[in-house]
Design an enzyme around this catalytic site. Structure first.
Site, PDB file in Angstrom:
ATOM      1  N   LEU A 219      77.956 -18.832  98.427  1.00  0.00           N
ATOM      2  CA  LEU A 219      78.728 -17.577  98.510  1.00  0.00           C
ATOM      3  C   LEU A 219      77.593 -16.393  98.960  1.00  0.00           C
ATOM      4  O   LEU A 219      76.689 -16.339  98.341  1.00  0.00           O
ATOM      5  CB  LEU A 219      79.171 -17.039  97.052  1.00  0.00           C
ATOM      6  N   GLU A 220      77.889 -15.974 100.324  1.00  0.00           N
ATOM      7  CA  GLU A 220      77.035 -14.994 100.764  1.00  0.00           C
ATOM      8  C   GLU A 220      77.910 -13.675 100.722  1.00  0.00           C
ATOM      9  O   GLU A 220      78.859 -13.240 101.244  1.00  0.00           O
ATOM     10  CB  GLU A 220      76.724 -15.319 102.251  1.00  0.00           C
ATOM     11  N   LEU A 221      77.402 -12.822  99.717  1.00  0.00           N
ATOM     12  CA  LEU A 221      78.082 -11.590  99.421  1.00  0.00           C
ATOM     13  C   LEU A 221      77.568 -10.292  99.832  1.00  0.00           C
ATOM     14  O   LEU A 221      76.899 -10.573 100.842  1.00  0.00           O
ATOM     15  CB  LEU A 221      78.550 -11.763  97.725  1.00  0.00           C
TER      16      LEU A 221
END
Length: 466
Positions: A219-221
């Site tokens: 997850l690249e948030l």
């Protein structure tokens, strides 16, 4: 301006694509290094042939100039492919590990293998690069991939679909365009890995869906990335680098400095230097400048306008509603209670907070969710160490902004609320690979003390294992 037509994918069609890819993966075709290299070279050729169309699409969707679009999107893709082609053979080799005393005669190694069929869900702010960068890692690791571009940048989405469709079979790489319903259908599929880039809120939805099938995720948030300017900073240089990082893509960058913490003694000088840097880069009326970007749509434009009511406008604040453009803006006299400080801004608005005690800054940042990036401007090694060791963040820079993401030799990723997992360069290969642990035992001799029938073995075991 007419928008490209998007094919409406049905859930059965999506299921069929995933089924085809899983079947193709089991053929072992994607496993050889020669195959992976050939596909990376093919991808690079596809990008080269479509380069002008990609730049044109980025201009249509986000008003990105050719220079910004190439350097922050297309150029980075070329760099990733080139590095991967150069190092891939080394990355795929099994990695030997030491042999424990209790395992004399054996050999152990880690063997990277692909996960299988991966799902890549990309955002709209860097709609080309943030599809291609993880895709390069997925190909390098030997996977098949289903790609979901953002529907908010339809011209880029269409180019990606055409580029992949023209050069690759859907049983290997497939682009599925569409909106929320398509994303929901994709998240039901039994893929082997999910790579998502986007907001923290949607990231939670992705993780929940993945958990139901025990699918691993990256997850690249995002989050509110702080920028600290200490009293000993090179103020003029700091201002240029802050303006570069904050207003690239008009602030629609997940690692853009979200707010400034500046030492009270240098605040007036920094504000003036930022004004000068903005005018150097974008002129006195950026809203009218063709190469100055736009906000992606009306919803985000209106969200950003609401922030202009917080605090007081120190500089900028002009906008053009019909063009979805907002000038670089500095906000003064803001507090953590203001709406602009509640969520990631994702636009060309920079709130300024001042401080005297650095420890209070560290405490305040640590009392909020962990940011994706952090930037510190100071010439003091002690202050640099104090900030970087006391605050948890995904990655960042000392005396610069954004540039940590531009090197393939550093992993890029978040921590806590700003994400999990990382990629770029070899880290992309590692992300899309499972490292199997393998032990090969010798048949030349057999240590009898391991077996239940052995007598008087406790003393020997204690000597070996203590």
């Amino acid at each position: 301006m007419s928008l490209p037509l998007v094919r409406e994918w049905t859930e059965p069609e999506i299921e069929e694509i995933v089924k085809m890819q899983k079947q193709y993966y089991t053929s072992m075709e994607t496993r050889s290094v020669s195959f992976r290299r050939a596909q990376l070279q093919r991808l690079k050729e596809a990008v080269k042939r479509s380069e002008e169309e990609i730049l044109a699409a980025l201009y249509k969707d986000l008003n990105k100039s050719d220079v910004e679009a190439f350097t922050s999107e297309v150029g980075l893709v070329y760099q990733e492919i080139n590095l991967t082609l150069k190092r891939l053979k080394k990355w795929t080799k099994p990695k030997r590990v030491k042999t424990a005393l209790t395992h004399i005669g054996s050999k152990g190694w880690l063997q990277p293998e692909p996960y299988g069929t991966v799902l890549i869900i990309a955002p709209w702010n860097y709609p080309f690069q943030l599809v291609m960068a993880p895709l390069i890692g997925a190909i390098a690791a030997g996977n098949t991939a289903v790609i979901k571009p953002s529907e908010l940048t339809p011209h880029v989405s269409k180019i990606i679909a055409k580029l992949i469709g023209d050069f690759f079979a859907p049983s290997y790489l497939a682009v599925i365009e569409g909106g929320l319903e398509v994303s929901q259908s994709l998240l039901k599929q039994p893929v082997d890995y999910i790579f998502f880039t986007g907001s923290t809120g949607v990231g939670k939805v992705v993780m929940e869906a993945a958990a139901k099938q025990l699918i691993p995720v990256t997850l690249e948030l995002g989050g509110k990335s702080p920028c600290i300017v200490h009293k000993d900073a090179n103020v003029k240089l700091a201002a240029k680098r802050i303006v570069f990082g904050k207003f690239m893509n008009v602030g629609q960058t997940c690692i853009a400095p979200d707010y400034l913490y500046v030492h009270r003694s240098v605040k007036p000088e920094l504000v003036q230097a930022i004004r000068e840097a903005v005018e150097l880069f974008y002129g006195t009326d950026p809203v009218q400048l063709d190469r100055y970007g736009k906000i992606v749509n009306g919803k985000h434009f209106n969200r950003l306008l609401a922030y202009l009511k917080d605090g007081s406008i120190l500089y900028g604040g002009t906008y053009n509603e019909s063009l979805h453009k907002i000038a670089p803006t500095l906000l003064d006299k803001v507090s953590w209670a203001d709406s602009v400080m509640q969520d990631e801004i994702f636009g060309p608005i920079l709130p300024i907070l001042e401080y005297e005690d650095l420890q209070e800054v560290i405490h305040t940042i640590n009392s909020h969710p962990k940011p994706l990036a952090l930037y510190a401007f100071t010439d003091s090694p002690e202050i640099q160490e104090r900030i970087t060791s006391s605050i948890s963040f995904g990655g960042g820079c000392i005396n610069d902004t954004l540039m940590h993401i531009a090197t393939p030799h550093l992993p890029f990723g978040g921590v806590g609320g700003s994400g999990m997992g990382s990629y770029h360069g070899e880290y992309s290969f590692q992300t899309f690979s499972h490292y199997k642990s393998i032990l090969k035992q010798t048949n030349l001799f057999d240590l009898s003390f391991r077996y239940p029938s052995s007598k008087n073995k406790l003393g020997l075991i204690k000597r070996i294992m203590k």
